[in-house]
Write a protein that holds these residues in place. Structure first.
Motif, PDB file in Angstrom:
ATOM      1  N   ALA A 128       0.841  -1.200   0.000  1.00 48.10           N
ATOM      2  CA  ALA A 128       0.000   0.000   0.000  1.00 48.10           C
ATOM      3  C   ALA A 128       0.876   1.251   0.000  1.00 48.10           C
ATOM      4  N   ASP A 129       0.760   2.058  -1.055  1.00 48.93           N
ATOM      5  CA  ASP A 129       1.569   3.270  -1.152  1.00 48.93           C
ATOM      6  C   ASP A 129       1.199   4.315  -0.107  1.00 48.93           C
ATOM      7  N   TRP A 130      -0.055   4.303   0.372  1.00 50.54           N
ATOM      8  CA  TRP A 130      -0.486   5.351   1.284  1.00 50.54           C
ATOM      9  C   TRP A 130       0.217   5.284   2.633  1.00 50.54           C
ATOM     10  N   VAL A 131       0.805   4.115   2.969  1.00 49.79           N
ATOM     11  CA  VAL A 131       1.481   4.010   4.269  1.00 49.79           C
ATOM     12  C   VAL A 131       2.893   4.587   4.221  1.00 49.79           C
ATOM     13  N   MET A 132       3.444   4.787   3.015  1.00 53.03           N
ATOM     14  CA  MET A 132       4.833   5.223   2.908  1.00 53.03           C
ATOM     15  C   MET A 132       5.124   6.536   3.641  1.00 53.03           C
ATOM     16  N   PRO A 133       4.284   7.577   3.490  1.00 51.62           N
ATOM     17  CA  PRO A 133       4.588   8.826   4.200  1.00 51.62           C
ATOM     18  C   PRO A 133       4.556   8.696   5.718  1.00 51.62           C
ATOM     19  N   TRP A 134       3.987   7.596   6.219  1.00 51.82           N
ATOM     20  CA  TRP A 134       3.865   7.430   7.660  1.00 51.82           C
ATOM     21  C   TRP A 134       4.954   6.535   8.246  1.00 51.82           C
ATOM     22  N   ILE A 135       5.561   5.699   7.422  1.00 51.38           N
ATOM     23  CA  ILE A 135       6.591   4.805   7.958  1.00 51.38           C
ATOM     24  C   ILE A 135       7.891   4.866   7.168  1.00 51.38           C
ATOM     25  N   GLY A 136       7.852   5.263   5.907  1.00 52.43           N
ATOM     26  CA  GLY A 136       9.063   5.312   5.104  1.00 52.43           C
ATOM     27  C   GLY A 136       9.771   6.630   5.223  1.00 52.43           C
ATOM     28  N   VAL A 137       9.953   7.108   6.435  1.00 49.47           N
ATOM     29  CA  VAL A 137      10.540   8.422   6.684  1.00 49.47           C
ATOM     30  C   VAL A 137      11.663   8.302   7.705  1.00 49.47           C
ATOM     31  N   ASP A 138      12.457   9.342   7.810  1.00 53.95           N
ATOM     32  CA  ASP A 138      13.596   9.357   8.729  1.00 53.95           C
ATOM     33  C   ASP A 138      13.528  10.628   9.567  1.00 53.95           C
ATOM     34  N   ASN A 139      12.646  10.614  10.559  1.00 52.23           N
ATOM     35  CA  ASN A 139      12.502  11.764  11.455  1.00 52.23           C
ATOM     36  C   ASN A 139      11.981  11.288  12.810  1.00 52.23           C
ATOM     37  N   MET A 140      11.547  12.209  13.650  1.00 52.66           N
ATOM     38  CA  MET A 140      11.076  11.857  14.992  1.00 52.66           C
ATOM     39  C   MET A 140       9.908  10.885  14.969  1.00 52.66           C
ATOM     40  N   PHE A 141       9.129  10.925  13.878  1.00 52.18           N
ATOM     41  CA  PHE A 141       7.900  10.140  13.801  1.00 52.18           C
ATOM     42  C   PHE A 141       8.175   8.646  13.845  1.00 52.18           C
ATOM     43  N   THR A 142       9.309   8.204  13.322  1.00 48.49           N
ATOM     44  CA  THR A 142       9.604   6.777  13.273  1.00 48.49           C
ATOM     45  C   THR A 142      10.800   6.408  14.158  1.00 48.49           C
ATOM     46  N   ALA A 143      11.148   7.271  15.081  1.00 45.86           N
ATOM     47  CA  ALA A 143      12.305   7.026  15.941  1.00 45.86           C
ATOM     48  C   ALA A 143      11.864   6.635  17.346  1.00 45.86           C
ATOM     49  N   ASP A 144      12.688   5.856  18.007  1.00 45.17           N
ATOM     50  CA  ASP A 144      12.431   5.405  19.378  1.00 45.17           C
ATOM     51  C   ASP A 144      13.615   5.736  20.265  1.00 45.17           C
ATOM     52  N   GLY A 145      13.347   5.754  21.573  1.00 42.24           N
ATOM     53  CA  GLY A 145      14.405   5.823  22.561  1.00 42.24           C
ATOM     54  C   GLY A 145      15.389   6.952  22.354  1.00 42.24           C
ATOM     55  N   ALA A 146      16.678   6.601  22.371  1.00 43.98           N
ATOM     56  CA  ALA A 146      17.736   7.611  22.271  1.00 43.98           C
ATOM     57  C   ALA A 146      17.708   8.334  20.933  1.00 43.98           C
ATOM     58  N   ASP A 147      17.365   7.602  19.856  1.00 47.99           N
ATOM     59  CA  ASP A 147      17.291   8.256  18.539  1.00 47.99           C
ATOM     60  C   ASP A 147      16.218   9.342  18.534  1.00 47.99           C
ATOM     61  N   HIS A 148      15.070   9.031  19.130  1.00 46.28           N
ATOM     62  CA  HIS A 148      13.986  10.005  19.192  1.00 46.28           C
ATOM     63  C   HIS A 148      14.365  11.197  20.057  1.00 46.28           C
ATOM     64  N   LEU A 149      14.974  10.937  21.203  1.00 46.55           N
ATOM     65  CA  LEU A 149      15.375  12.020  22.097  1.00 46.55           C
ATOM     66  C   LEU A 149      16.368  12.954  21.401  1.00 46.55           C
ATOM     67  N   ARG A 150      17.300  12.369  20.662  1.00 52.15           N
ATOM     68  CA  ARG A 150      18.283  13.177  19.954  1.00 52.15           C
ATOM     69  C   ARG A 150      17.610  14.084  18.931  1.00 52.15           C
ATOM     70  N   LEU A 151      16.731  13.535  18.117  1.00 55.75           N
ATOM     71  CA  LEU A 151      16.068  14.332  17.089  1.00 55.75           C
ATOM     72  C   LEU A 151      15.159  15.384  17.708  1.00 55.75           C
ATOM     73  N   ARG A 152      14.428  15.010  18.735  1.00 48.77           N
ATOM     74  CA  ARG A 152      13.517  15.963  19.369  1.00 48.77           C
ATOM     75  C   ARG A 152      14.301  17.096  20.031  1.00 48.77           C
ATOM     76  N   ARG A 153      15.437  16.773  20.626  1.00 45.60           N
ATOM     77  CA  ARG A 153      16.254  17.812  21.261  1.00 45.60           C
ATOM     78  C   ARG A 153      16.756  18.810  20.226  1.00 45.60           C
ATOM     79  N   LEU A 154      17.203  18.308  19.088  1.00 43.00           N
ATOM     80  CA  LEU A 154      17.689  19.196  18.038  1.00 43.00           C
ATOM     81  C   LEU A 154      16.574  20.082  17.488  1.00 43.00           C
ATOM     82  N   VAL A 155      15.424  19.485  17.181  1.00 42.85           N
ATOM     83  CA  VAL A 155      14.309  20.245  16.612  1.00 42.85           C
ATOM     84  C   VAL A 155      13.763  21.245  17.620  1.00 42.85           C
TER      85      VAL A 155
END
Length: 386
Positions: free
Chosen positions: A44-71
């Motif tokens: 399903a192509d419609w799911v790509m914008p929700w999971i095929g991304v590289d930002n806070m939306f698909t990050a967990d734990g330390a990766d998410h904290l790092r991105l959120r701190r920067l933003v």
């Protein structure tokens, strides 16, 4: 439940359960835990914008904290508060255009609810005026599950290209905007990668206007079909912020958010969700959960005792843009009904069409009639006066 194009997910609809899931580390944001994704059985192509991304939306734990701190360094409370006067100015200008129609039918979504947050977020991120409408159309396609797969993929790719052009522009001509800030923001030696920068901009710009459009239109729709509620806020008995919060509960701008993924087998309220499954966050259903909001949870009622809502999520992924959305909506509603106290729906409520989206929750248009009570002007200092 089975979503469009055969995507299978477990739906979390109860407020208390959803609140737990949003803070439970066994439910990951990273799609690498999704068995169907790893097996390449998701087409399903419609799911790509929700999971095929590289930002806070698909990050967990330390990766998410790092991105959120920067933003967060760029998207500060001070920067949002500085927008208050500009938001009022934009609303006043849009209402002035509506006043020129003098009682004729107008689509409030196109006249106010869409251009307000689109202008605010575009100015905030330094999007050139000529690029705003095309960018809005690309973002809207992400929420539209009625599009053919090739249309969805074209919009997905077009969005990436548009953001790449924006970042290139801001590198060449930096300004006092969040795109320029995100390009240069650092935490010691750490900064956003190019992919993270692009996907963060897509997340912030897209989420920064689409949800607010739905919030404003749903609030106006609720008030125009609940005259007793409108009378309470117009009399001053309740603040406009109460309308905003009740709308967020009653008609969450994001009805269902894809996805969280089970890292392991999870017993959730006596139901075993196996490892590797997709879980849909049903904010719209949770907002009308009678166990949380009482037996009349399906009714719009600004007088109800606050019981909390999850419209902006909860826990580590709580929406960074929540203060801005609340400010825009409260300002727009207050000024709209002051200028047009006789605002009325121009079509029966049961004839309003919802947007074709599993994710977004709003109407495709909101036809109203409006006759201004008086004009809004400015005093010599530039402040709005009535």
């Amino acid at each position: 439940m089975v979503l469009p194009d055969g995507v299978v997910a477990w739906a979390v609809t109860h407020h208390a359960t959803l609140e737990r899931v949003l803070t439970d580390p066994r439910f990951a944001k990273n799609p690498s835990y999704w068995r169907a994704w790893k097996n390449k059985s998701v087409t399903a192509d419609w799911v790509m914008p929700w999971i095929g991304v590289d930002n806070m939306f698909t990050a967990d734990g330390a990766d998410h904290l790092r991105l959120r701190r920067l933003v967060s360094q760029a998207f500060t409370a001070r920067r949002v508060e500085q927008l208050r006067g500009r938001i009022a100015q934009i609303v006043a200008d849009l209402l002035e255009q509506m006043a020129d129609l003098d009682g004729r039918r107008v689509d409030l979504k196109r006249a106010l609810a869409l251009p307000l947050p689109l202008t605010v977020i575009s100015e905030l991120f330094g999007v050139p005026v000529g690029d705003r409408a095309p960018l809005q159309q690309l973002c809207a396609a992400v929420f539209d599950q009625s599009l053919a797969p090739q249309e969805t993929m074209a919009a997905y790719q077009g969005l990436q290209q548009a953001i790449a052009q924006l970042t290139a522009l801001k590198r060449a001509q930096p300004g006092d905007d969040m795109t320029s800030a995100l390009i240069t923001i650092r935490d010691g030696s750490d900064q956003l990668t190019e992919a993270e920068l692009h996907w963060t901009l897509i997340l912030m710009i897209g989420a920064g206007y689409e949800t607010t459009v739905n919030l404003i239109t749903s609030a106006v729709r609720a008030l125009l079909t609940s005259p007793d509620q409108l009378a309470l806020v117009m009399s001053g008995s309740y603040e406009w912020q109460a309308v905003v919060e009740e709308t967020l509960r009653w008609a969450a701008p994001i009805a269902n958010l894809p996805f969280r993924f089970t890292r392991e087998d999870v017993d959730l309220d006596g139901v075993i969700i196996p490892a590797g499954q997709a879980v849909l966050m049903c904010y719209g259903a949770a907002g009308r959960d009678g166990a949380q909001h009482g037996p009349h949870a399906d009714q719009f009622d600004i007088t109800r005792a606050p019981a909390g809502h999850l419209a902006f999520s909860h826990g580590p992924h709580f929406c960074l843009g929540a203060p801005l959305a609340r400010m825009e909506a409260a300002t727009a509603l207050a000024m709209l009904f002051e200028r047009f106290p006789n605002l009325a729906l121009a079509t029966p409520e049961d004839q309003l069409k919802l947007i074709p989206s599993v994710v977004g929750n709003g109407v495709a248009s909101l036809p109203v009639t409006c006759k201004p009570q008086h004009a809004i002007g400015r005093n010599p200092k530039g402040n709005l006066v009535t």
